[in-house]
Structure formats: structure tokens, C-alpha cells
Design an enzyme around this catalytic site. Sequence first.
Site, mmCIF file in Angstrom:
data_model
loop_
_atom_site.group_PDB
_atom_site.id
_atom_site.type_symbol
_atom_site.label_atom_id
_atom_site.label_comp_id
_atom_site.label_asym_id
_atom_site.label_seq_id
_atom_site.Cartn_x
_atom_site.Cartn_y
_atom_site.Cartn_z
ATOM 1 N N ASN A 40 -43.425 2.361 0.939
ATOM 2 C CA ASN A 40 -42.842 3.696 0.752
ATOM 3 C C ASN A 40 -42.364 3.914 -0.681
ATOM 4 O O ASN A 40 -42.495 4.999 -1.243
ATOM 5 C CB ASN A 40 -41.691 3.925 1.735
ATOM 6 C CG ASN A 40 -42.182 4.042 3.161
ATOM 7 O OD1 ASN A 40 -43.267 4.570 3.404
ATOM 8 N ND2 ASN A 40 -41.413 3.537 4.095
ATOM 9 N N LYS A 41 -41.822 2.851 -1.278
ATOM 10 C CA LYS A 41 -41.371 2.942 -2.669
ATOM 11 C C LYS A 41 -42.569 3.177 -3.590
ATOM 12 O O LYS A 41 -42.514 4.014 -4.499
ATOM 13 C CB LYS A 41 -40.634 1.655 -3.068
ATOM 14 C CG LYS A 41 -39.981 1.722 -4.430
ATOM 15 C CD LYS A 41 -39.324 0.404 -4.819
ATOM 16 C CE LYS A 41 -38.070 0.134 -4.039
ATOM 17 N NZ LYS A 41 -37.328 -1.045 -4.582
ATOM 18 N N ASP A 52 -32.955 -1.346 -9.096
ATOM 19 C CA ASP A 52 -31.866 -1.787 -8.231
ATOM 20 C C ASP A 52 -30.991 -0.577 -7.947
ATOM 21 O O ASP A 52 -30.829 0.307 -8.803
ATOM 22 C CB ASP A 52 -31.049 -2.910 -8.885
ATOM 23 C CG ASP A 52 -30.211 -3.671 -7.863
ATOM 24 O OD1 ASP A 52 -30.543 -3.621 -6.657
ATOM 25 O OD2 ASP A 52 -29.229 -4.328 -8.252
ATOM 26 N N THR A 53 -30.466 -0.527 -6.736
ATOM 27 C CA THR A 53 -29.694 0.641 -6.294
ATOM 28 C C THR A 53 -28.376 0.188 -5.702
ATOM 29 O O THR A 53 -28.295 -0.857 -5.045
ATOM 30 C CB THR A 53 -30.499 1.427 -5.243
ATOM 31 O OG1 THR A 53 -31.644 2.004 -5.870
ATOM 32 C CG2 THR A 53 -29.668 2.558 -4.631
ATOM 33 N N PHE A 108 -31.571 4.428 7.356
ATOM 34 C CA PHE A 108 -31.929 3.493 6.284
ATOM 35 C C PHE A 108 -30.741 3.337 5.340
ATOM 36 O O PHE A 108 -30.194 4.310 4.837
ATOM 37 C CB PHE A 108 -33.138 4.020 5.511
ATOM 38 C CG PHE A 108 -33.459 3.215 4.279
ATOM 39 C CD1 PHE A 108 -34.072 1.977 4.382
ATOM 40 C CD2 PHE A 108 -33.122 3.690 3.020
ATOM 41 C CE1 PHE A 108 -34.349 1.221 3.247
ATOM 42 C CE2 PHE A 108 -33.397 2.946 1.878
ATOM 43 C CZ PHE A 108 -34.010 1.710 2.006
ATOM 44 N N ASP A 141 -27.759 5.871 4.233
ATOM 45 C CA ASP A 141 -28.152 7.272 4.424
ATOM 46 C C ASP A 141 -27.377 7.979 5.541
ATOM 47 O O ASP A 141 -27.059 9.161 5.412
ATOM 48 C CB ASP A 141 -29.655 7.382 4.692
ATOM 49 C CG ASP A 141 -30.484 7.196 3.428
ATOM 50 O OD1 ASP A 141 -29.900 6.874 2.375
ATOM 51 O OD2 ASP A 141 -31.718 7.371 3.492
ATOM 52 N N ARG A 162 -32.841 7.917 -6.624
ATOM 53 C CA ARG A 162 -34.118 7.300 -6.998
ATOM 54 C C ARG A 162 -35.059 8.342 -7.606
ATOM 55 O O ARG A 162 -35.728 8.084 -8.604
ATOM 56 C CB ARG A 162 -34.783 6.642 -5.795
ATOM 57 C CG ARG A 162 -36.023 5.831 -6.190
ATOM 58 C CD ARG A 162 -36.779 5.328 -4.980
ATOM 59 N NE ARG A 162 -35.946 4.542 -4.090
ATOM 60 C CZ ARG A 162 -35.612 3.291 -4.313
ATOM 61 N NH1 ARG A 162 -36.022 2.672 -5.394
ATOM 62 N NH2 ARG A 162 -34.865 2.634 -3.462
#
Length: 203
Positions: A14-15, A73-74, A156, A159, A185
Site C-alpha cells: 500500500n505504501k 518513519d512516522t 490501522f 487512525d 505522509r
Amino acid sequence: MNRRKIIVASGNINKIKEIKKILDGLNLDIISKNEVGLKDIEVIEDKDTLEGNAIKKAKEISELVDGIVLADDTGLFVDKLNGEPGVYSARYAGEDANDLNNNKKLLKKLEGLNLEDRTAEFRTVIAIVLEDKTVKTLTGVCKGKIALERTGNNDFGYDPLFIPDGYKETFAEMPQKIKNDISHRANALKKLRLKLEEVLDNE
């Protein structure tokens, strides 16, 4: 003009799709580390900043491949908790914790605070290492608040708890298309596109 190659230091399908969508039209081939035979390579994220982790991942993969390498990175930073969970967002409730455990710990820490006092921001840092090993970083931010309880079906990360400014629903409640337009993102990837356009123009 030869197409450049970007290797994403992730196997997350998905990324990869999201990156391809935002970088569509550039003279680039975007592939995952899995596609270049690095499926089993996992970089340990042991730095104390998002930038540090993103740069470490990008640099380590860059040593193994030819092309531009991208890593990210998040973290979720809550004001009343002095920036927690921050760089430890994925393992807030422990090394083996899942998203639900992390969410429950965050709600417990914010017990008794009303919505207005639950300000927070999501941050994504993207690091790219160019072919000449030059390192560049870009940061995307989405400000919001932490909900009083988990809501939404798109379960997820954080979220189900994060309500972005200007909206009444959490990331987990809103259509994916809207989330992908306003998220931290997405904001970082839009900056990445501008930076890559600049890099490609300077060839």
C-alpha cells in the site's frame, strides 16, 4: 533520457502504491526492496528521532543497491504528553504490542482531558539517498486532536483516535481518498515530488 530508479526501503504494498501515485509522471521507476532481492533485510530503528531512523534505513539499503533509496518513519506527537508516543509510536505499549494495545495506552494516559486539550500532530519524515550518496529529508505534518474513544472501521495504527483539524471524524472513519489527500505522509510525499523534480531537472 534514462529513467532513474527509486528503491523504497519497505515491502508494504500500500505504501508503494501511494508513492507511485504521487510521483506519477516523473521519469522514475519505483520499486520495493523486496523486488531487488532484499526482502529479508530489516533495518533496526534504534535512533531517537524520526529523521535518524529514516536516514539510517535509507543509508543501509543504499549500500546494497544502485539508484535512489527512499525510507520514511512516522510518529504521533501528543502535546499534553510532551510529545509521546513520538518515535516510539509503533511500540508504545511494548515491543510486542499491537495497534489496539498502543491505542489503549494512549487513551489511558489522556483520561480526564477534554477534546480541546488533546492536541497532537502526526509527522512523517522521508529520507532519500541519491546515487552520489547525498542525503535529503522532507517532513510532512498533519495537526489534529486525539478522540475520547476509538471510532471507525479502517483500523490501522492510531487512525481510530486521530481527528485531523477541520474534520469531525477520525482518520479511520473518513474515506481513504480524503485521508490520503490530507495525511502527514501525503504532505511529505508532495514535498518529495517537488524535490525530485528539482533533482531530475538538474541532470
